[in-house]
Scaffold this active site. Structure first.
Site, mmCIF file in Angstrom:
data_model
loop_
_atom_site.group_PDB
_atom_site.id
_atom_site.type_symbol
_atom_site.label_atom_id
_atom_site.label_comp_id
_atom_site.label_asym_id
_atom_site.label_seq_id
_atom_site.Cartn_x
_atom_site.Cartn_y
_atom_site.Cartn_z
ATOM 1 N N ASP A 4 -66.744 -28.881 -19.498
ATOM 2 C CA ASP A 4 -65.453 -29.286 -18.952
ATOM 3 C C ASP A 4 -65.118 -30.724 -19.285
ATOM 4 O OD1 ASP A 4 -65.043 -26.982 -17.690
ATOM 5 O OD2 ASP A 4 -65.489 -27.703 -15.678
ATOM 6 N N PRO B 221 -54.226 -36.639 4.500
ATOM 7 C CA PRO B 221 -53.876 -37.743 3.592
ATOM 8 C C PRO B 221 -54.773 -38.965 3.791
ATOM 9 C CG PRO B 221 -51.916 -36.923 4.751
ATOM 10 C CD PRO B 221 -53.105 -36.264 5.366
ATOM 11 N N GLU C 115 -47.253 -34.145 12.085
ATOM 12 C CA GLU C 115 -47.504 -35.573 11.877
ATOM 13 C C GLU C 115 -48.981 -35.885 12.016
ATOM 14 O OE1 GLU C 115 -45.040 -37.633 10.711
ATOM 15 O OE2 GLU C 115 -44.107 -35.673 10.577
ATOM 16 N N ARG D 223 -65.418 -22.253 -8.909
ATOM 17 C CA ARG D 223 -65.741 -22.069 -10.317
ATOM 18 C C ARG D 223 -67.069 -22.718 -10.707
ATOM 19 N NH1 ARG D 223 -64.693 -26.175 -13.364
ATOM 20 N NH2 ARG D 223 -64.256 -25.077 -15.299
HETATM 21 C C1 9D3 Z 1 -46.426 -40.097 9.076
HETATM 22 C C2 9D3 Z 1 -47.356 -40.445 8.018
HETATM 23 N N1 9D3 Z 1 -47.740 -39.338 7.170
HETATM 24 C C3 9D3 Z 1 -48.856 -39.759 6.283
HETATM 25 C C4 9D3 Z 1 -48.388 -40.120 4.911
HETATM 26 C C5 9D3 Z 1 -48.209 -38.216 8.005
HETATM 27 C C6 9D3 Z 1 -48.512 -36.967 7.302
HETATM 28 C C7 9D3 Z 1 -47.836 -36.562 6.181
HETATM 29 C C8 9D3 Z 1 -48.150 -35.353 5.567
HETATM 30 C C9 9D3 Z 1 -49.508 -36.174 7.817
HETATM 31 C C10 9D3 Z 1 -49.817 -34.966 7.212
HETATM 32 C C11 9D3 Z 1 -49.128 -34.557 6.104
HETATM 33 C C12 9D3 Z 1 -49.457 -33.272 5.482
HETATM 34 N N2 9D3 Z 1 -50.419 -33.434 4.379
HETATM 35 C C13 9D3 Z 1 -51.675 -33.078 4.495
HETATM 36 O O1 9D3 Z 1 -52.063 -32.583 5.536
HETATM 37 C C14 9D3 Z 1 -52.598 -33.301 3.397
HETATM 38 C C15 9D3 Z 1 -52.431 -33.974 2.145
HETATM 39 C C16 9D3 Z 1 -51.314 -34.632 1.549
HETATM 40 O O2 9D3 Z 1 -50.195 -34.704 2.074
HETATM 41 N N3 9D3 Z 1 -51.495 -35.202 0.316
HETATM 42 C C17 9D3 Z 1 -52.670 -35.148 -0.356
HETATM 43 N N4 9D3 Z 1 -53.735 -34.569 0.172
HETATM 44 C C18 9D3 Z 1 -53.599 -33.992 1.409
HETATM 45 S S1 9D3 Z 1 -54.832 -33.212 2.214
HETATM 46 C C19 9D3 Z 1 -53.892 -32.847 3.513
#
Ligand code: 9D3
Length: 241
Positions: free
Chosen positions: A170, A90, A117, A155
């Protein structure tokens, strides 16, 4: 292109990668996807891949050793390929069509799917070249984002799409949304297909479609229209409404 995916849930990828365009790309030898189960690199007797955070706090953190060893294993399997390692997280920059284009030029990607986490910071420091998110919403892990990235990149590889479905026109490549499409029947439940599409006048059809693209983009995604480079013809078409 070779894509190695490090994950604790390799089975999540099976169906998406065995259907449709991704399946054909692999059958044609244009794309090789390897799924590496991080857990199989755990030396722990319980095959543990996560642990409590130093300093305390809620949740678990992915341990560095299984990820380092999985990464070294895939690197060693093909050491001459220039490689980019991407962590799906994220915290990354938001994925885009431009990023997909850029990645599609590379010979090999290693994708690391984060979970829990978080992930031990030393993985980021030592192994990761780039961090990518797919948007600002919270998912349970990096697996679905990795699939999104692979789909968008695959793709674009030369030969993956037929000339019919070519990636050239596209939406998002020229920065506009697509025009409305119709197929048979000509009248369905009293709803008629626009007359111009049945006219056989190819220039008139081209102009109608372009105008629909422009109007739609203005109506639904004004942000995209601002960024698009418009021709004089485009500007004239937009002025008509
Ligand atoms: C505790 C704070 N969280 C951040 C908002 C921690 C957290 C939440 C969710 C850490 C990892 C995740 C799992 N998500 C991903 O690994 C992830 C992700 C996403 O949740 N949204 C958009 N793109 C991605 S790429 C990897």
């Amino acid at each position: 292109m070779q894509i190695d995916i490090l994950t604790i849930f390799p089975k999540m990828f099976e169906s998406p990668f065995q259907e449709s365009i991704l399946k054909k790309a692999q059958e044609k030898g244009l794309l090789k996807i390897n799924l590496i189960d991080i857990r199989s690199f755990s030396r722990d007797k319980h095959k543990k891949v996560d642990d409590y955070p130093f300093g305390g706090g809620v949740g678990m953190v992915m341990k560095p050793e299984p990820i380092f060893e999985a990464w070294e294993f895939v690197c060693a399997s093909n050491p001459d390929l220039p490689t980019k390692t991407i962590l799906l997280t994220p915290q990354g920059r938001t994925f885009s069509q431009a990023k997909a284009q850029e990645l599609s030029k590379l010979k090999r990607l290693i994708l690391i799917c984060g979970h829990y986490e978080g992930i031990d910071e030393r993985v980021r420091e030592q192994l990761v070249d780039e961090e990518i998110s797919i948007g600002d919403y919270v998912l349970t892990g990096g697996e679905l984002p990795a699939m999104v990235l692979v789909d968008a990149v695959a793709r674009l590889l030369p030969g993956v799409l037929g000339s019919e479905e070519s990636a050239l026109d596209d939406s998002f490549s020229d920065g506009l949304l697509e025009y409305p499409q119709y197929t048979r029947p000509r009248v369905y439940r009293g709803l008629e297909v626009p007359e111009v599409l049945l006219s056989g006048d190819h220039e008139k059809i081209r102009l109608w479609r372009r105008k629909q693209s422009l109007l739609r983009t203005r109506q639904k995604r004004a942000d995209l229209l601002k960024k698009a480079r418009l021709s004089e013809e485009d500007k004239k078409l937009l002025m008509e409404n």
